[in-house]
Design a protein around this motif. Structure first.
Motif, short mmCIF file in Angstrom:
data_model
loop_
_atom_site.label_atom_id
_atom_site.label_comp_id
_atom_site.label_asym_id
_atom_site.label_seq_id
_atom_site.Cartn_x
_atom_site.Cartn_y
_atom_site.Cartn_z
N GLU A 243 0.83 -1.21 0.00
CA GLU A 243 0.00 0.00 0.00
C GLU A 243 0.86 1.26 0.00
N PHE A 244 2.01 1.19 0.65
CA PHE A 244 2.93 2.33 0.65
C PHE A 244 3.52 2.53 -0.75
N LEU A 245 3.81 1.41 -1.43
CA LEU A 245 4.42 1.48 -2.77
C LEU A 245 3.41 1.83 -3.85
N VAL A 246 2.28 1.10 -3.83
CA VAL A 246 1.27 1.25 -4.89
C VAL A 246 -0.11 1.32 -4.23
N GLY A 247 -0.41 2.42 -3.62
CA GLY A 247 -1.61 2.53 -2.81
C GLY A 247 -2.91 2.37 -3.55
N ASP A 248 -2.94 2.71 -4.85
CA ASP A 248 -4.21 2.69 -5.58
C ASP A 248 -4.45 1.38 -6.34
N VAL A 249 -3.59 0.38 -6.14
CA VAL A 249 -3.73 -0.91 -6.81
C VAL A 249 -3.79 -2.01 -5.76
N SER A 250 -4.85 -2.81 -5.80
CA SER A 250 -4.99 -3.89 -4.84
C SER A 250 -4.00 -5.00 -5.14
N ILE A 251 -3.30 -5.45 -4.11
CA ILE A 251 -2.31 -6.51 -4.29
C ILE A 251 -2.97 -7.84 -4.64
N SER A 252 -4.28 -7.96 -4.35
CA SER A 252 -5.01 -9.22 -4.57
C SER A 252 -5.86 -9.21 -5.83
N SER A 253 -5.89 -8.10 -6.55
CA SER A 253 -6.72 -8.01 -7.75
C SER A 253 -5.88 -8.21 -9.01
N ALA A 254 -6.07 -9.36 -9.66
CA ALA A 254 -5.34 -9.64 -10.89
C ALA A 254 -5.68 -8.62 -11.97
N ALA A 255 -6.95 -8.21 -12.02
CA ALA A 255 -7.37 -7.24 -13.03
C ALA A 255 -6.67 -5.91 -12.85
N GLN A 256 -6.58 -5.44 -11.59
CA GLN A 256 -5.91 -4.17 -11.33
C GLN A 256 -4.41 -4.27 -11.58
N LEU A 257 -3.82 -5.42 -11.24
CA LEU A 257 -2.40 -5.61 -11.48
C LEU A 257 -2.09 -5.56 -12.97
N ARG A 258 -2.93 -6.22 -13.77
CA ARG A 258 -2.71 -6.22 -15.22
C ARG A 258 -2.83 -4.80 -15.79
N GLU A 259 -3.89 -4.10 -15.36
CA GLU A 259 -4.13 -2.76 -15.90
C GLU A 259 -2.98 -1.82 -15.55
N HIS A 260 -2.52 -1.89 -14.29
CA HIS A 260 -1.49 -0.95 -13.85
C HIS A 260 -0.10 -1.32 -14.37
N PHE A 261 0.28 -2.60 -14.21
CA PHE A 261 1.67 -2.97 -14.50
C PHE A 261 1.89 -3.37 -15.95
N TYR A 262 0.95 -4.13 -16.52
CA TYR A 262 1.09 -4.48 -17.93
C TYR A 262 0.61 -3.33 -18.82
N GLY A 263 -0.53 -2.79 -18.47
CA GLY A 263 -1.06 -1.67 -19.25
C GLY A 263 -0.18 -0.45 -19.21
N GLY A 264 0.44 -0.23 -18.03
CA GLY A 264 1.34 0.91 -17.90
C GLY A 264 2.76 0.62 -18.31
N LYS A 265 2.98 -0.59 -18.82
CA LYS A 265 4.28 -1.01 -19.31
C LYS A 265 5.37 -0.96 -18.24
N ILE A 266 4.94 -1.16 -16.99
CA ILE A 266 5.91 -1.28 -15.89
C ILE A 266 6.52 -2.67 -15.90
N TRP A 267 5.66 -3.67 -16.22
CA TRP A 267 6.13 -5.04 -16.46
C TRP A 267 6.00 -5.34 -17.94
N SER A 268 7.05 -5.92 -18.51
CA SER A 268 6.99 -6.33 -19.91
C SER A 268 6.08 -7.56 -20.05
N THR A 269 5.38 -7.66 -21.17
CA THR A 269 4.53 -8.83 -21.42
C THR A 269 5.26 -9.88 -22.25
N LYS A 270 6.51 -9.62 -22.61
CA LYS A 270 7.25 -10.55 -23.45
C LYS A 270 7.45 -11.89 -22.74
#
Length: 325
Positions: A243-270
């Motif tokens: 929550e301190f690192l990524v307060g607006d993204v639930s650590i338990s929500s796969a949908a939110q993780l995909r949108e934030h990290f994959y959609g935001g290109k923080i994690w590569s999808t390769k």
């Protein structure tokens, strides 16, 4: 008949490598999402067994069908001829199950029993979905479609109700596929210099699990509870750090993780595997890929590291403690 069993014994003796499979009847255990339960190996009885050779030949020996069985003593002699030679390599798919079924007749150890399912797992020889069931792997690796147990059984409830003639092809293919898949995987493991790990680590662990399941084991409830409490507390700490690192993204929500990290290109999808619906995965395997790709304390690495730690702790609480306490 007895003459056929004696002839089979002589044939088996001349081959150092065979495939093996059992058919059993007995009480069923419920399986999630399946209409028919799975045979309970701890209460099942041997109904028949199949043997295959590297040249493609296979035999089914009916032992306890309602009709059409080989003479009891002759069938047992065939079974023991497979297991009495300590130098013979015997391949089966999921030895832990087959070993429990034949244990009353041949014991557990002292021979070279190789598990093709474990070997396929080590060689990464799964089916299209990455699973290691015999039918799926055979179709994918050997291009051979096999009938399912349910298709062969039809309306009958137990294998013992089946006329042995109706089960010959099914049983023989099981033994043949176990051998073919095992030998293919063995070649890969030898090339990778992993065959000794298969022999010295993986197969002994199979027998350890079999003994634990057959004999049971004692648990220290206080230690298990302490481990569970520690894991739950650590999960709480990880959530706070997240929550301190990524307060607006639930650590338990796969949908939110995909949108934030994959959609935001923080994690590569390769190279990241996808779910059956085509979404990029956020499971432990995916986190390990990200950690291998990103290093240090950057946001990509820190997020993947927290996700992996949470999943590790959840595994402890859900699989290793909650289910046993």
């Amino acid at each position: 008949d007895e003459h056929g069993c004696r002839s089979l014994i002589e044939t088996i003796r001349s081959h150092p490598v065979v495939g093996f499979d059992t058919e059993a009847s007995g009480p069923l255990m419920k399986r999630r999402g399946k209409k028919r339960g799975m045979i309970n190996p701890y209460r099942a009885e041997l109904t028949g067994f199949s043997i295959a050779l590297p040249d493609g030949r296979s035999w089914y020996v009916p032992f306890a069908h309602h009709q059409g069985n080989a003479p009891g003593g002759a069938a047992i002699n065939v079974l023991r001829s497979v297991f009495c030679d300590k130098m013979k390599q015997i391949w089966a798919h999921n030895w832990k199950f087959d070993g429990l079924i034949v244990h009353p007749y041949v014991g557990s150890h002292g021979i070279q029993r190789f598990d093709s399912m474990v070997a396929c797992w080590m060689a990464n020889h799964g089916d299209k979905a990455g699973r290691y069931g015999l039918k799926g792997v055979t179709a994918h690796r050997l291009d051979v479609e096999m009938s399912s147990f349910e298709e062969t059984l039809g309306e009958r409830q137990q294998w013992a109700e089946l006329d042995p003639a109706e089960g010959i092809e099914y049983a023989g293919l099981d033994a043949w596929a176990s051998l073919a898949l095992g030998l293919e995987a063995k070649g890969v493991l030898e090339e990778r210099q992993q065959w000794r790990a298969f022999l010295d680590v993986e197969m002994p662990f199979v027998w350890c699990l079999q003994d634990v399941e057959r004999r049971g084991m004692s648990l220290d409830r206080e230690s298990m509870q302490s481990l569970s409490d520690e894991a739950r507390a650590r999960i709480g700490e990880i959530r706070e750090e997240w929550e301190f690192l990524v307060g607006d993204v639930s650590i338990s929500s796969a949908a939110q993780l995909r949108e934030h990290f994959y959609g935001g290109k923080i994690w590569s999808t390769k190279g990241v595997p996808r779910t059956p619906k085509g979404a990029f995965k956020t499971d432990r395997e995916a986190m390990e890929m990200h950690l291998a790709r990103y290093s240090g304390d950057g946001g990509s690495a820190r997020a993947a590291r927290h996700q992996k730690k949470k999943k590790d702790m959840q595994k402890i609480t859900s699989t290793y403690t909650a289910s046993l306490l």
